[in-house]
Motif scaffolding. Structure first.
Motif, mmCIF file in Angstrom:
data_model
loop_
_atom_site.group_PDB
_atom_site.id
_atom_site.type_symbol
_atom_site.label_atom_id
_atom_site.label_comp_id
_atom_site.label_asym_id
_atom_site.label_seq_id
_atom_site.Cartn_x
_atom_site.Cartn_y
_atom_site.Cartn_z
ATOM 1 N N ALA A 78 66.675 -68.229 -74.740
ATOM 2 C CA ALA A 78 65.760 -68.182 -73.600
ATOM 3 C C ALA A 78 65.796 -69.489 -72.826
ATOM 4 O O ALA A 78 65.775 -69.499 -71.582
ATOM 5 N N LEU A 79 65.858 -70.614 -73.539
ATOM 6 C CA LEU A 79 65.937 -71.910 -72.874
ATOM 7 C C LEU A 79 67.247 -72.036 -72.106
ATOM 8 O O LEU A 79 67.268 -72.536 -70.974
ATOM 9 N N ALA A 80 68.346 -71.584 -72.693
ATOM 10 C CA ALA A 80 69.639 -71.655 -72.007
ATOM 11 C C ALA A 80 69.623 -70.829 -70.722
ATOM 12 O O ALA A 80 70.131 -71.264 -69.676
ATOM 13 N N ALA A 93 74.219 -74.779 -75.072
ATOM 14 C CA ALA A 93 74.780 -73.789 -75.992
ATOM 15 C C ALA A 93 73.835 -73.606 -77.174
ATOM 16 O O ALA A 93 73.460 -74.580 -77.831
ATOM 17 N N ALA A 94 73.451 -72.368 -77.438
ATOM 18 C CA ALA A 94 72.503 -72.091 -78.519
ATOM 19 C C ALA A 94 73.008 -72.616 -79.853
ATOM 20 O O ALA A 94 72.222 -73.060 -80.698
ATOM 21 N N GLU A 95 74.330 -72.596 -80.060
ATOM 22 C CA GLU A 95 74.871 -73.073 -81.341
ATOM 23 C C GLU A 95 74.778 -74.583 -81.487
ATOM 24 O O GLU A 95 74.986 -75.116 -82.586
ATOM 25 N N ARG A 96 74.460 -75.288 -80.406
ATOM 26 C CA ARG A 96 74.254 -76.736 -80.487
ATOM 27 C C ARG A 96 72.781 -77.077 -80.323
ATOM 28 O O ARG A 96 72.417 -78.047 -79.669
ATOM 29 N N THR A 97 71.927 -76.265 -80.896
ATOM 30 C CA THR A 97 70.494 -76.534 -80.892
ATOM 31 C C THR A 97 69.964 -76.411 -82.314
ATOM 32 O O THR A 97 70.568 -75.767 -83.172
ATOM 33 N N ALA A 98 68.831 -77.032 -82.533
ATOM 34 C CA ALA A 98 68.138 -76.908 -83.813
ATOM 35 C C ALA A 98 66.651 -76.837 -83.539
ATOM 36 O O ALA A 98 66.111 -77.575 -82.690
ATOM 37 N N ALA A 251 56.443 -75.971 -81.472
ATOM 38 C CA ALA A 251 57.856 -75.602 -81.522
ATOM 39 C C ALA A 251 58.595 -76.372 -80.432
ATOM 40 O O ALA A 251 58.068 -76.562 -79.335
ATOM 41 N N ALA A 252 59.792 -76.822 -80.751
ATOM 42 C CA ALA A 252 60.649 -77.490 -79.773
ATOM 43 C C ALA A 252 62.087 -77.310 -80.216
ATOM 44 O O ALA A 252 62.365 -76.843 -81.329
ATOM 45 N N LEU A 253 63.007 -77.693 -79.328
ATOM 46 C CA LEU A 253 64.432 -77.577 -79.633
ATOM 47 C C LEU A 253 65.110 -78.930 -79.468
ATOM 48 O O LEU A 253 64.895 -79.630 -78.461
ATOM 49 N N ALA A 286 57.385 -67.500 -72.770
ATOM 50 C CA ALA A 286 57.122 -68.328 -71.592
ATOM 51 C C ALA A 286 58.395 -68.549 -70.790
ATOM 52 O O ALA A 286 58.421 -68.353 -69.566
ATOM 53 N N LEU A 287 59.454 -68.950 -71.467
ATOM 54 C CA LEU A 287 60.711 -69.237 -70.782
ATOM 55 C C LEU A 287 61.337 -67.977 -70.197
ATOM 56 O O LEU A 287 61.933 -68.009 -69.113
#
Length: 392
Positions: A78-80, A93-98, A251-253, A286-287
């Motif tokens: 959603a953020l992307a 990239a979702a794969e570079r998030t935690a 929550a955060a990324l 939200a996003l």
């Protein structure tokens, strides 16, 4: 005579939705720290209801009993998508998030990845007060590279600070605040590119706190740090918390640039365990579905920026105020009022209005106050009235 802005057709202005009486029923920090006769315009909580898509997502989770542990990459996706539409940035990239519990705990995890005990972490005061204690509690050393007189990044000062920070060996990081809290500066692509060049030249790793990223004035472009050339080894913290009034839903990324993917992979999985599953659902909604609400909020904040500038000019002529396009926070220079280094204390005692003390923001903050204008025009007007009354 100052006029209070009126609603425009379309999504209603969420800043005008709640009366002061309803706001005083809240039990959060903003509304319970001070006695009831104090008008709170201090901590970064907004005086809005929660966006309907977020309410719906949380309500449906409650009805399902969906209150377990977070799972999946829906928040990151959603953020992307939001970043692509809002900031024209397709590099998230979702794969570079935690997933991390919140922005500041994510900052701590990022600094653990790129610095060691005793290493310098550079900050640019006046800046968000938790930067200092979180860094020192982590066992790192805070080094200041203050903003320039124009309240923008002082690139020459940063270069000299970077040079000194790495001169003795070891690792160094720069903790960027973007948009900059408390002064509201929105860094330009040119400034961030220049920062990235300096960081690479001196081997300084940039960790960006971009919690206020969606909260910029209409017509102003927010530039994600990781989107500029040379920032590939950077790390960023992003969240829906500030823009959608979700600070209590944790929550955060943590987002890694392409050159920091290996660093992110070293972060232990349990570092994200403090994030709430329900919060993740709220932030995702939200996003994904709350952009109309956000647009109405941003229109209301633009109105309040103009209103505050008028009020300060009319009723607080001794206060220096530069309206800034980022965040919902105003930085007021009160040094000409003769209230000493902590004018917030005088405004609280004499005017019964709570503001953040500028001294808490580090070098350059004494004699200033930070005012949260994410409230109704009526409350904002009353707050400035009380400040003016405190001077008589």
């Amino acid at each position: 005579m100052t006029s209070i802005p009126q609603d425009i057709p379309g999504e209603p202005n969420p800043l005008r939705a709640l009366s002061l009486d309803r706001l005083r029923r809240r039990t959060s920090m903003k509304w319970r720290t001070y006695p009831e006769d104090v008008l709170p315009l201090w901590v970064a909580e907004m005086d809005t209801p929660v966006a309907e898509p977020v309410v719906r997502a949380v309500t449906e989770a409650m009805e399902r009993g969906d209150t377990g542990y977070p799972h999946g990459t829906g928040y990151a996706e959603a953020l992307a998508a939001f970043a692509g539409k809002r900031w024209d940035w397709d590099g998230l990239a979702a794969e570079r998030t935690a997933l991390v519990p919140d922005v500041m705990l994510g900052v701590v995890e990022a600094l653990k990845l790129v610095t060691g005990p005793g290493d310098p972490v550079i900050v640019s005061p006046p800046v968000y007060p938790p930067f200092h204690p979180f860094v020192t509690h982590l066992g790192r050393r805070v080094v200041e590279a203050p903003l320039g007189a124009d309240l923008r990044l002082d690139l020459a000062g940063l270069e000299e600070t970077f040079r000194q920070a790495v001169a003795a060996g070891g690792r160094a990081a720069y903790l960027l605040c973007s948009p900059h809290n408390p002064v509201g500066t929105v860094h330009t692509e040119e400034e961030l590119t220049a920062l990235a060049v300096l960081a690479e030249r001196y081997g300084v790793r940039v960790v960006a706190d971009e919690a206020h990223a969606p909260v910029v004035a209409r017509g102003v472009r927010f530039v994600p740090y990781l989107s500029v050339p040379g920032a590939e080894r950077g790390l960023s913290l992003m969240s829906a918390s500030k823009a959608w009034h979700l600070a209590g839903l944790k929550a955060a990324l943590l987002v890694a640039g392409a050159g920091a993917a290996a660093d992110l992979a070293r972060m232990p999985e349990e570092a994200g365990h403090g994030a709430s599953h329900v919060a993740v659902l709220a932030h995702t909604a939200a996003l994904r579905d709350g952009t109309a609400w956000l647009d109405a909020l941003l229109a209301g904040l633009d109105d309040n920026r103009r209103l505050l500038a008028e009020l300060v000019a009319e009723r607080l002529p001794g206060v220096r105020h530069r309206p800034a396009p980022g965040t919902f926070l105003a930085w007021l220079d009160c040094r000409a009022l003769g209230l000493g280094g902590d004018p917030a204390a005088a405004f609280l005692e004499r005017g019964r209005v709570a503001l953040m003390s500028g001294a808490d923001f580090g070098t350059g903050g004494a004699g200033h106050v930070r005012l949260n204008f994410a409230t109704s025009p009526q409350v904002l007007t009353e707050g400035v009235r009380r400040m003016a009354a405190a001077l008589t």
